[in-house]
Design an enzyme around this catalytic site. Structure first.
Site, mmCIF file in Angstrom:
data_model
loop_
_atom_site.group_PDB
_atom_site.id
_atom_site.type_symbol
_atom_site.label_atom_id
_atom_site.label_comp_id
_atom_site.label_asym_id
_atom_site.label_seq_id
_atom_site.Cartn_x
_atom_site.Cartn_y
_atom_site.Cartn_z
ATOM 1 N N HIS A 1 -3.190 10.094 7.011
ATOM 2 C CA HIS A 1 -2.303 9.999 5.681
ATOM 3 C C HIS A 1 -3.032 11.170 4.802
ATOM 4 O O HIS A 1 -4.211 11.255 4.561
ATOM 5 C CB HIS A 1 -2.168 8.869 4.921
ATOM 6 C CG HIS A 1 -3.519 7.968 4.497
ATOM 7 N ND1 HIS A 1 -4.011 7.356 5.696
ATOM 8 C CD2 HIS A 1 -4.332 7.936 3.668
ATOM 9 C CE1 HIS A 1 -5.113 6.762 5.253
ATOM 10 N NE2 HIS A 1 -5.458 7.132 3.921
ATOM 11 N N HIS B 1 -3.369 12.476 0.780
ATOM 12 C CA HIS B 1 -3.450 11.919 -0.727
ATOM 13 C C HIS B 1 -2.925 13.061 -1.310
ATOM 14 O O HIS B 1 -3.532 14.104 -1.442
ATOM 15 C CB HIS B 1 -4.669 11.402 -0.968
ATOM 16 C CG HIS B 1 -5.188 10.248 -0.534
ATOM 17 N ND1 HIS B 1 -5.287 9.000 -0.721
ATOM 18 C CD2 HIS B 1 -5.943 10.024 0.920
ATOM 19 C CE1 HIS B 1 -5.899 8.053 -0.150
ATOM 20 N NE2 HIS B 1 -6.113 8.862 0.900
HETATM 21 P P1 5GP Z 1 -7.932 5.821 2.606
HETATM 22 O O1 5GP Z 1 -9.111 5.490 2.066
HETATM 23 O O2 5GP Z 1 -7.493 5.307 4.176
HETATM 24 O O3 5GP Z 1 -8.023 7.403 2.793
HETATM 25 O O4 5GP Z 1 -6.583 5.734 1.790
HETATM 26 C C1 5GP Z 1 -6.010 4.475 1.881
HETATM 27 C C2 5GP Z 1 -5.188 4.473 0.654
HETATM 28 O O5 5GP Z 1 -4.020 3.360 0.828
HETATM 29 C C3 5GP Z 1 -5.826 3.881 -0.639
HETATM 30 O O6 5GP Z 1 -5.770 4.957 -1.568
HETATM 31 C C4 5GP Z 1 -5.046 2.472 -0.797
HETATM 32 O O7 5GP Z 1 -4.747 2.476 -2.356
HETATM 33 C C5 5GP Z 1 -3.728 2.745 -0.456
HETATM 34 N N1 5GP Z 1 -3.063 1.593 0.200
HETATM 35 C C6 5GP Z 1 -3.720 0.511 0.918
HETATM 36 N N2 5GP Z 1 -2.759 -0.578 1.338
HETATM 37 C C7 5GP Z 1 -1.713 -0.130 0.714
HETATM 38 C C8 5GP Z 1 -0.315 -0.704 0.562
HETATM 39 O O8 5GP Z 1 -0.020 -1.734 1.011
HETATM 40 N N3 5GP Z 1 0.473 -0.188 -0.058
HETATM 41 C C9 5GP Z 1 0.491 1.238 -0.691
HETATM 42 N N4 5GP Z 1 1.407 1.874 -1.163
HETATM 43 N N5 5GP Z 1 -0.697 1.780 -0.614
HETATM 44 C C10 5GP Z 1 -1.727 1.314 0.216
#
Ligand code: 5GP
Ligand code: ZN
Length: 134
Positions: free
Chosen positions: A98, A100
């Protein structure tokens, strides 16, 4: 598969969607760095950036660009950070690739990473090593 984002795509978990097409979904991050923080994901599950097929990556990045301005306008942001955490060491918590899009505001006090310095010849060695591995 036990993947939160796949569950969001399947509608098994709720999300505040902002964009959807055949291959891509974008929705608000549940725990935003700033309000309006959006995640852009492929509907097909890939663990990380390196696994993404180039044609899908191109579609994703075009959507990221398309959403960036509307996101900024919706929350009155002055800029944004485009972030992709690849691997646990980089802070990747959800192993469904993903991007951001994080709205930024003048004086929002989110300080960037500190910079390191190279020792003599280190830059050249590292640059040469990367070039060799491409
Ligand atoms: P990463 O650290 O993997 O780059 O980011 C994962 C992101 O997913 C985090 O910013 C976290 O807040 C978001 N996230 C985790 N679980 C959920 C969820 O169930 N729904 C949404 N909308 N975001 C999520
Ligand atoms: Zn997934």
């Amino acid at each position: 598969m036990d993947c939160i984002f796949c569950k969001i795509i399947e509608g098994e978990l709720p999300s505040a969607k902002v964009y959807e097409d055949k291959r891509i979904l974008a929705f608000l991050d549940i725990n935003p760095v700033n309000k309006g923080h959006v995640l852009v994901i492929p509907k097909e599950h890939y663990n990380n950036f390196l696994e993404l097929p180039p044609d899908l990556l191109k579609e994703l990045i075009v959507v990221v660009q398309k959403l960036s301005q509307p996101i900024m306008e919706a929350v009155g942001a002055d800029g944004f950070n485009l972030v992709l955490n690849n691997g646990q060491a980089a802070g990747q918590l959800v192993h469904h690739v993903h991007f951001h899009i994080i709205p930024r505001f003048n004086n929002d006090n989110l300080h960037p990473w500190p910079g390191k310095t190279y020792q003599e010849n280190e830059k050249e060695r590292i640059a040469a090593s990367i070039k060799e591995l491409i």
